[in-house]
Motif scaffolding. Structure first.
Motif, short mmCIF file in Angstrom:
data_model
loop_
_atom_site.label_atom_id
_atom_site.label_comp_id
_atom_site.label_asym_id
_atom_site.label_seq_id
_atom_site.Cartn_x
_atom_site.Cartn_y
_atom_site.Cartn_z
N UNK C 228 -43.88 65.97 -9.42
CA UNK C 228 -42.98 66.73 -10.31
C UNK C 228 -41.79 65.85 -10.69
N UNK C 229 -41.38 64.94 -9.70
CA UNK C 229 -40.15 64.20 -10.00
C UNK C 229 -40.35 63.15 -11.09
N UNK C 230 -41.63 62.91 -11.50
CA UNK C 230 -41.79 61.93 -12.60
C UNK C 230 -41.15 62.47 -13.88
N UNK C 231 -41.20 63.81 -14.04
CA UNK C 231 -40.62 64.33 -15.30
C UNK C 231 -39.27 65.01 -15.02
N UNK C 232 -39.25 65.83 -13.94
CA UNK C 232 -38.00 66.58 -13.69
C UNK C 232 -37.04 65.66 -12.95
N UNK C 234 -33.11 64.27 -11.86
CA UNK C 234 -31.79 64.89 -11.61
C UNK C 234 -30.89 64.68 -12.82
N UNK C 235 -30.95 63.45 -13.45
CA UNK C 235 -29.98 63.16 -14.52
C UNK C 235 -30.56 63.55 -15.89
N UNK C 236 -31.55 64.42 -15.91
CA UNK C 236 -32.07 64.98 -17.16
C UNK C 236 -32.64 63.93 -18.09
N UNK C 237 -33.02 62.72 -17.51
CA UNK C 237 -33.55 61.67 -18.41
C UNK C 237 -35.06 61.84 -18.57
N UNK C 238 -35.67 62.65 -17.73
CA UNK C 238 -37.14 62.78 -17.81
C UNK C 238 -37.53 63.62 -19.03
N UNK C 239 -38.85 63.76 -19.26
CA UNK C 239 -39.31 64.48 -20.47
C UNK C 239 -39.21 65.99 -20.23
N UNK C 240 -38.84 66.40 -19.01
CA UNK C 240 -38.78 67.85 -18.75
C UNK C 240 -37.36 68.22 -18.36
N UNK C 241 -37.05 69.52 -18.48
CA UNK C 241 -35.68 69.96 -18.15
C UNK C 241 -35.35 69.65 -16.69
N UNK C 242 -34.06 69.31 -16.44
CA UNK C 242 -33.64 69.07 -15.05
C UNK C 242 -33.64 70.41 -14.31
N UNK C 243 -33.83 70.35 -13.00
CA UNK C 243 -33.93 71.59 -12.24
C UNK C 243 -32.69 71.84 -11.40
N UNK C 244 -31.69 70.87 -11.52
CA UNK C 244 -30.47 71.10 -10.74
C UNK C 244 -29.76 72.35 -11.29
N UNK C 245 -29.23 73.14 -10.36
CA UNK C 245 -28.41 74.32 -10.75
C UNK C 245 -29.16 75.25 -11.70
N UNK C 246 -30.49 75.25 -11.63
CA UNK C 246 -31.24 76.10 -12.59
C UNK C 246 -31.36 77.52 -12.04
N UNK C 247 -31.46 77.62 -10.69
CA UNK C 247 -31.84 78.94 -10.13
C UNK C 247 -30.81 80.00 -10.49
N UNK C 307 -32.46 74.98 -3.72
CA UNK C 307 -31.47 74.23 -2.94
C UNK C 307 -30.90 73.07 -3.76
N UNK C 308 -31.46 72.82 -4.96
CA UNK C 308 -30.96 71.67 -5.77
C UNK C 308 -29.62 72.04 -6.39
N UNK C 309 -28.60 71.25 -6.01
CA UNK C 309 -27.26 71.54 -6.57
C UNK C 309 -26.82 70.30 -7.35
N UNK C 310 -25.94 70.51 -8.36
CA UNK C 310 -25.51 69.39 -9.22
C UNK C 310 -24.86 68.30 -8.37
N UNK C 311 -23.64 68.67 -7.73
CA UNK C 311 -22.89 67.58 -7.05
C UNK C 311 -23.72 67.15 -5.84
N UNK C 312 -23.80 65.89 -5.58
CA UNK C 312 -24.67 65.40 -4.49
C UNK C 312 -24.19 65.90 -3.14
N UNK C 313 -24.38 67.22 -2.92
CA UNK C 313 -23.90 67.82 -1.65
C UNK C 313 -25.01 67.61 -0.62
N UNK C 314 -24.67 67.57 0.65
CA UNK C 314 -25.72 67.32 1.66
C UNK C 314 -26.69 68.51 1.61
N UNK C 315 -27.92 68.24 1.67
CA UNK C 315 -28.93 69.32 1.53
C UNK C 315 -28.78 70.29 2.70
N UNK C 316 -28.83 71.60 2.37
CA UNK C 316 -28.69 72.60 3.47
C UNK C 316 -29.89 72.43 4.40
#
Lengths: 545, 223, 316, 142
Positions: C228-232, C234-247, C307-316
């Protein structure tokens, strides 16, 4: 209603053995199997539904024996599932739905309407053959290893996961549905188009109103379950993924289409019994039915409102809360006409001259059990409590109180009430009263504990249950054996009385009604002289007979 | 509906009816009740179709664009024409003109068979392209799931409709024979009128099927 | 002796008491009307029993008042029950905020329960008393129904949908868990226990049991394995929408509609990507993972995306 | 209404002139053309279906009213046609009532309920049953 028949007083008719009646007019098997006479078709139906009732009853005994012990040790899990499915299919599609309309309805609709026969006699015979063909399909599914989906055929289990003979059972129910449509259609046309001169709508007996309302439901509801079962059969055989979630299908759509018919179907089962009880209580108390128009209109009201309440079967299936509220509100409304009927029956009995003959025993039993059955529906119509009670033994007890306490007691009441007219012979009175009382107590003994174990949380269709629920199940199984005896007893003495019962006159109950003014058993063409109806039904005038 | 007939002028009057009027009344009303069951029978399929179309609009539109509009339109015209010939057959039967009735019935039968022929062509096409739902459905096409659901309903609805056409054609042959034998007269035309009701109903079902199945994505172009 | 055969189920959740209250109200009405109807019928039958064979009793008149009362009184009672029952359902219909999330996957004849912290249980559910629990449930095959009689609630589990159920246990104990919707041969074997424990015991249980990787960790592993990470990105450069802060945020779709990216939306986008395509992206990019991922995997992927958050916070 | 037995045996049944039938046939052909024409125009979203069904409805009514002679039929026949269609509408309305009712997915966020479905329910005061202790806030979804 008394009809001014222009024949001499009936009592001077020669006794039944010496005059042609529909029973003795021809004796060959062929004449019975190819008969166009609605009265003979009634007897053909009576025999077939007695057979299917015993098959269903046998399956019920297997279920009750299995539930004697908490561990599932009498039947295997699969065997139990097939037993309760057979019990469900046989009882619903092959006994309860045709029971009163196809037997007493077939016999009485032309007579109470003053006609020689139903509107389409050949269609009437065809509906019996279609019914038997449906039953052959259902029995084949049993012989091929039985079907284990429950009589509700819920997908995706019935369409993709079950590897039992579901297609045959579904097609069997589909074909039996057509027989129900043809019977309903026949009765509606007969009641609309073939009433005797002077017989206006409000001079029809209440049994006719009940049969009319049942026919409305049969015509409007049955086709929807027919197409639903065809879709399930298509999905099983050709993998047309109508309801298969993996192919984008939605099982909830099946539930909507199935319950659109199946809730009105439970009113197909109870409405004729309500009609029979109105007739029996009126005749046994020798009083006009109190509030005739209200009781008649409540039958029609039940028939119509029953089509907009089916969502109460799906409160817990993720249905939207708004749809749930609407369905819950309408389900409460459908209880009102039944309450009106019960109060008007009590009004009929007030100051009556009540005889304790067998039909009245069954009618009194009906009053008690139908009241319990109807009132326990309130728990299941309220969304708050339905969350807890849905799919538990509380629901099983509720619908058995209505179906067995109501429809079957009504069937037996009608069978005993019109037995002298159908066969021209009397059934043994004392044995009848014993069987009626035994059935009432055996029934309560069987199904009241199920209310308690239902609220405790015992789910439906379980063959093994937690140990603390065993007491109720033992009580229920013991009660079931008493109930079985109470069912077999009438079968025996009625069969005996069919051949050796004492001959009776034309109006043993001295009741009012067109059917009591023709000889019993009636001749093939029912009325010897043209019928003209001049007054209201149930007019028990004051002068002594 | 009409049983054995004895005297000439009451030929075709069943024994349990008082007179022809009551018999016609009863049989027509009976047929209409049967048509109500048919409305609800097809209604179940339309309910399923409508629900899944609202859930998977693109799949339905793409699949509908594969259907051959010309054949669908031609079939609609054929069926409307057969309704006309059927209505003329009933009319001439009411006038007691048996030969004319027979000829119109033959025309109706011919149009019905043309309709079924076109359906056979269409079904053949679908089978070729592996568009029949089931194990060998071609899932490489876009919106495969939506398209498969569309074809579920396409085959269920047009299949059920074609089945009713086949039954109708069988009945037509029966009535052609009886008309040929001159059985009907101006008082006894009920059976042909009932056949007419059945045939017109089957035409109405197609009138609804044509826009819902064939013209679904027309406004998106690409046909 | 009666301890082993209870007549009434335990009430172990906040809403249980309310349901019982309505239950007793309707039972009272049932008893009154049933005894009333049957007693009156038997009394009439005896009082007006037939004295002689040909007796004709006085015939009834007609009183519309009787009819009106006999329909108005049941209507009023029935509307009271309707109001009460619907209010009871509506209040409990929305899971309160801040509930402990548990993911349930029904499978033919077992319940698989997953705590976000990674604990997996089969047919067992350990929860602390007083903690509101929200179950997000689905099934891999046929219909089931998650039913705990002591909490007086159940919810069907429908394939292809997420259904939710919530309760707040308020009594420590061990309660039955049943499958209430017929699901095949071992339908009566699909049972289990819900253990409501003191918070201290619950913590002990948490530590005691072997903790597998948390759901979001399992989700992250799957996210990589399935590519999944090939397209999604974090910095929205992939061909698919970024998933950070989407939920749980609104998402504008290609067809102009705006939908909340809840669990159901994420599940549908994984299994049927073409169903709701995000605005600005073609609908042919993402392959469907139907059949490659089980329902448990989808729940893990959803937990990871949550659990994906924008600012690089430590993963819960 | 069931008892108007004709005087004697003959059935009074007036036969419509041929022009009526041919006229209806022409109308149906026109309407079929209209159906195809109407389908090529995009009325936007669900309106297309409504228009298509409306045209089909007109065609069906023409067939019922003239070809099936319901115009001369008794009120009972007219009533039965309407009843059949009415109960089909009941099936569709209540089934879709359930499905459309579901789309209002409630997200009880801080500022009260916000529904994302096509029709917003507006803000309803937060129904907060008092859990024993309110742990940290987190979005809870229905």
């Amino acid at each position: 209603m008394s009809a001014t028949l222009t024949t001499p007083p009936v009592s001077t008719q020669p006794p039944a053995e010496h005059r042609p009646t529909y029973l003795n007019i021809t004796k060959t098997i062929g004449s019975w199997l190819l008969t166009l006479d609605h009265k003979r078709i009634c007897l053909l139906y009576l025999l077939s539904i007695a057979l299917f009732f015993s098959i269903g009853g046998f399956a019920a005994m297997l279920v009750r024996l299995e539930l004697l012990t908490p561990a599932g040790d009498f039947l295997t899990a699969d065997g139990y599932n097939k037993a309760f499915t057979l019990h469900g299919i046989m009882m619903v599609f092959f006994f309860l739905i045709p029971s009163i309309p196809a037997t007493m309805g077939n016999f009485l609709v032309p007579i109470m309407v003053g006609a020689k026969d139903v509107a389409f006699p050949r269609l009437n015979l065809m509906s019996w053959y279609v019914f038997m063909f449906g039953s052959v399909l259902a029995i084949t599914s049993v012989l091929l290893g039985g079907v284990d989906t429950g009589w509700t055929f819920y997908t995706p289990y019935s369409s993709t996961y079950s590897n039992s003979a579901v297609t045959f059972a579904a097609l069997g129910a589909f074909v039996a549905g057509f027989s129900s449509i043809l019977t309903g259609l026949n009765f509606m046309v007969t009641i609309h188009k073939m009433r005797a001169p002077g017989l206006t709508w409000f001079r029809l007996p209440l049994f006719m109103w009940a049969i009319y309302s049942t026919s409305v439901i049969q015509i409007l509801g049955t086709p929807v379950v027919a197409i639903t079962l065809v879709m399930v059969a298509l999905e099983r055989t050709l993998q047309f993924g109508f309801f298969d979630p993996k192919l984008g299908g939605d099982p909830i759509l099946f539930q909507h289409l199935f319950w659109f018919y199946s809730h009105p179907a439970v009113y197909i089962m109870i409405l004729p019994a309500l009609g029979v009880i109105s007739e029996v209580i009126s005749a046994m108390s020798r009083r006009k039915v109190y509030g005739y128009t209200f009781v008649a209109m409540s039958s029609v009201a039940i028939a119509i409102i029953s089509f907009i309440v089916w969502g109460h079967h799906m409160f817990t299936s993720g249905q939207s809360v708004y749809a749930g509220m609407v369905f819950s509100f309408l389900t409460f409304l459908v209880a009102i006409p039944s309450a009106i009927k019960v109060f008007n029956w009590l009004g009929t009995m007030y100051q009556g001259s009540i005889s304790f003959a067998t039909p009245m025993i069954y009618a009194l039993g009906f009053l008690g059990l139908f009241a319990v059955g109807g009132l326990t529906g309130l728990f299941l119509a309220a969304m708050g409590t339905d969350l807890h009670m849905h799919d538990t033994y509380f629901v099983v007890a509720h619908f058995h109180y209505i179906m067995v306490g109501g429809a079957v007691m009504g069937f037996y009441a009608g069978l005993h009430y019109w037995w002298p007219k159908i066969t021209g012979r009397a059934y043994p009175e004392f044995l009848g009263q014993v069987a009626g009382t035994l059935m009432f107590f055996g029934f309560n003994f069987t199904f009241f504990p199920q209310f308690l174990v239902g609220y405790l949380g015992m789910p439906r269709r379980y063959h093994a249950y937690p140990a603390e629920m065993q007491v109720f199940n033992i009580l229920s199984s013991v009660g079931a054996s008493i109930l079985a005896i109470a069912y077999i007893l009438p079968a025996i003495y009625l069969a005996w009385s069919f051949f050796y019962g004492k001959r009776v006159g034309d109006n043993p109950w001295e009741a009012k009604g067109l059917e009591w003014e023709i000889p019993s058993p009636p001749p093939t063409e029912n009325f010897l002289k043209p019928v003209v109806v001049t007054e209201e039904p149930y007019t028990y005038t004051k002068e002594a007979h | 509906m009409s049983a054995q007939s004895h005297t000439a002028e009451s030929r075709g009057l069943a024994h349990h009816f008082e007179d022809f009027n009551q018999q016609l009344d009863a049989s027509t009303f009976g047929m209409w009740l049967f048509l109500i069951t048919e409305i609800l029978f097809f209604g179940g399929l339309f309910a399923g179709y409508a629900l899944y179309r609202s859930h998977m609009p693109e799949g339905f539109q793409t699949a509908s664009s594969h259907l051959n509009i010309f054949l669908g339109g031609f079939n609609t015209v054929v069926l409307i024409a057969s309704s006309l010939t059927m209505a003329m057959a009933v009319r001439s039967c009411q006038l007691g003109d048996n030969p004319k009735t027979r000829n119109f019935l033959i025309a109706t039968l011919f149009l019905g068979l043309v309709f079924l022929g076109v359906k056979v062509i269409e079904y053949g096409e679908k089978i070729e392209h592996h568009l029949v739902p089931g194990p060998n459905f071609d899932t490489s096409i876009p919106f495969a799931q939506g398209q498969q659901m569309f074809y579920n309903f396409y085959f269920a609805m047009t299949g059920m409709h074609a089945l009713h056409m086949i039954i109708g054609s069988g009945l037509l042959i029966y009535f052609i024979v009886r008309a040929h034998q001159g059985r009907y007269h101006s008082n006894y035309f009920g059976p042909v009128e009932i056949m007419g009701l059945y045939w017109h109903f089957v035409d109405i079902v197609w009138i609804f099927l044509f826009p819902l199945l064939y013209l679904l994505g027309l406004h998106l172009g690409g046909h | 002796m009666w301890k082993d055969f209870p007549l009434f189920p335990e009430a172990a959740s906040t809403s249980a008491r309310d349901v019982d209250l309505l239950y007793f109200f309707i039972v009272a009405i049932n008893v009154i009307f049933t005894i009333g109807v049957f007693a009156v019928a038997v009394y009439f039958a005896i009082k007006y029993r037939r004295k002689n064979e040909h007796e004709i009793p006085p015939q009834p008149g007609h009183s519309t008042l009787f009819e009106v009362v006999s329909s108005a009184v049941p209507t009023v009672i029935v509307m009271i029950i309707f109001g009460w029952g619907t209010w009871l359902f509506y209040v409990n219909y929305i899971p309160p905020k801040g509930a402990m999330d548990i993911f349930v996957v029904g499978k033919q004849w077992m319940w698989k329960l997953q705590h976000p912290e990674g604990h997996r249980e089969i047919n067992e559910l350990h929860i602390p008393v007083g903690q509101t629990v929200k179950l997000t449930m689905t099934t891999e095959d046929v219909l089931h129904s998650f039913y705990v009689p002591a909490f007086r609630t159940k919810k069907d589990v429908v394939p292809g949908h997420y259904t939710t159920l919530w309760f707040t246990p308020n009594k420590v104990g061990k309660y039955h868990l049943f499958c209430a919707e017929y699901c095949g041969t071992q339908h009566s074997g699909m049972i289990g226990w819900v253990h409501v424990m003191e918070p201290a015991d619950y913590e002990a249980w948490l530590q005691g049991t072997v903790r597998g990787e948390t759901m979001s960790q399992a989700g992250e592993r799957l996210f990589g394995r399935l590519g999944c990470n090939t397209c999604h990105k974090a910095d929205n450069s992939g061909r698919c929408p970024t998933l950070e802060n989407v939920f749980n945020e609104p998402v504008r779709l290609a067809n102009g509609q705006t939908v909340t990216a809840d669990e159901a939306y994420l599940r549908e986008s994984i299994l049927k990507p073409t169903a709701k395509v995000v605005a600005g992206y073609q609908n042919q990019e993402m392959p469907s993972f139907q059949g490659q991922v089980s329902e448990d995997n989808v729940l893990q992927l959803v937990a990871y995306i949550k659990s994906l958050k924008k600012q690089p916070e430590v993963k819960k | 209404m069931a008892q108007q037995h004709g005087n004697g045996h003959s059935v009074q049944h007036h036969v419509a002139p041929v022009i009526h039938y041919v006229g209806v046939w022409l109308l149906l052909m026109l309407l079929t053309g209209l159906t195809v024409a109407v389908a090529t125009v995009d009325f936007g979203g669900s309106l297309n279906t409504v228009v298509a069904l409306a045209v089909a409805g007109v065609k069906a009514t023409a067939v019922i009213w003239i070809f099936m002679e319901v115009r001369h039929a008794q009120p009972l026949t007219k009533l039965s046609v309407i009843t059949g269609i009415f109960f089909l509408v009941i099936l569709l309305v209540f089934t879709f009532g359930d499905y459309f009712g579901r789309s209002t997915t409630f997200t009880p966020l801080e500022e009260g309920w916000r529904s994302d479905g096509p029709h917003s329910v507006g803000t309803v005061p937060e129904l907060e049953p008092k859990p024993a202790h309110a742990p940290a806030k987190g979005p809870a979804k229905h």
